[in-house]
Scaffold this motif. Structure first.
Motif, PDB file in Angstrom:
ATOM      1  N   LEU A  82       0.822  -1.212   0.000  1.00  0.00           N
ATOM      2  CA  LEU A  82       0.000   0.000   0.000  1.00  0.00           C
ATOM      3  C   LEU A  82       0.855   1.261   0.000  1.00  0.00           C
ATOM      4  N   GLY A  83       2.155   1.119   0.315  1.00  0.00           N
ATOM      5  CA  GLY A  83       3.055   2.263   0.309  1.00  0.00           C
ATOM      6  C   GLY A  83       2.837   3.223   1.452  1.00  0.00           C
ATOM      7  N   VAL A  84       2.314   2.722   2.575  1.00  0.00           N
ATOM      8  CA  VAL A  84       2.065   3.592   3.725  1.00  0.00           C
ATOM      9  C   VAL A  84       2.702   3.009   4.980  1.00  0.00           C
ATOM     10  N   GLY A 135      -9.953  11.064  -1.224  1.00  0.00           N
ATOM     11  CA  GLY A 135     -11.072  11.924  -1.575  1.00  0.00           C
ATOM     12  C   GLY A 135     -10.846  13.386  -1.263  1.00  0.00           C
ATOM     13  N   ASP A 136      -9.680  13.732  -0.733  1.00  0.00           N
ATOM     14  CA  ASP A 136      -9.325  15.120  -0.417  1.00  0.00           C
ATOM     15  C   ASP A 136     -10.309  15.788   0.543  1.00  0.00           C
ATOM     16  N   VAL A 188       1.155   7.602   6.863  1.00  0.00           N
ATOM     17  CA  VAL A 188       2.022   8.443   6.031  1.00  0.00           C
ATOM     18  C   VAL A 188       2.413   7.668   4.774  1.00  0.00           C
ATOM     19  N   PRO A 189       2.206   8.271   3.584  1.00  0.00           N
ATOM     20  CA  PRO A 189       2.602   7.592   2.354  1.00  0.00           C
ATOM     21  C   PRO A 189       4.106   7.703   2.115  1.00  0.00           C
ATOM     22  N   TYR A 190       4.631   6.730   1.433  1.00  0.00           N
ATOM     23  CA  TYR A 190       6.045   6.739   1.050  1.00  0.00           C
ATOM     24  C   TYR A 190       6.253   7.868   0.041  1.00  0.00           C
ATOM     25  N   GLY A 202      -4.669   5.916  -1.290  1.00  0.00           N
ATOM     26  CA  GLY A 202      -5.399   6.709  -0.312  1.00  0.00           C
ATOM     27  C   GLY A 202      -4.741   8.026  -0.030  1.00  0.00           C
ATOM     28  N   VAL A 203      -4.111   8.117   1.128  1.00  0.00           N
ATOM     29  CA  VAL A 203      -3.477   9.353   1.549  1.00  0.00           C
ATOM     30  C   VAL A 203      -2.306   9.691   0.619  1.00  0.00           C
TER      31      VAL A 203
END
Length: 149
Positions: free
Chosen positions: A32-34, A75-76, A107-109, A116-117
């Motif tokens: 997911l990269g988070v 979704g901002d 937190v995203p990478y 998502g984020v």
């Protein structure tokens, strides 16, 4: 203050974890990269609705050139502004969620797309954060602009 790059941004972010090396190892392999990182050590986060957050970011960018890191959720609908540690415990503004010591944030990478984020303003690796006083001024100006529409 120059931009240090994605590698140093990653180093800065994982330094908030109790086990930075383990955090980076898991984060780099997370599909997911988070990562879940603790707030309150290197930063606190002030979360605004997207309705107020985006105009605030516009004003803040005009005032400072480059604010500290800013996240947007899926979704901002909400924006998270990274501010100095301790800010959450002193924040009195209504309509703003303050995240500090004892809480965690997804937190995203940096530089990797996630579902998502995401980073609107990625960290630069220097530890640069948004001044909460300037953020509050930007929020007031953005709210006044919204009220005038």
């Amino acid at each position: 203050m120059g931009i240090a790059g994605p590698r140093s941004a990653i180093e800065w972010l994982v330094s908030a974890a109790a086990d930075p090396e383990g955090c980076r190892f898991e984060w780099e392999r997370n599909p997911l990269g988070v990562a879940l990182l603790p707030a309150g050590r290197l930063w606190d986060i002030l979360i605004l609705s997207g309705e107020l957050g985006y105009p605030t970011l516009d004003v803040l960018t005009r005032l400072t050139g480059r604010p500290g890191p800013v996240l947007a959720d899926f979704g901002d609908s909400r924006l998270g502004f990274f501010v100095p540690p301790g800010t959450a415990g002193r924040w009195l503004g209504t309509g703003v969620r303050a995240i500090g010591r004892g809480t965690w944030i997804v937190v995203p990478y940096p530089g990797r797309p996630t579902g998502g984020v995401r980073w609107l303003i990625p960290p630069d690796g220097t530890g640069h954060l948004t001044d909460p006083v300037v953020l509050e001024l930007a929020m007031h100006e953005a709210a006044a602009q919204l009220a005038g529409e």
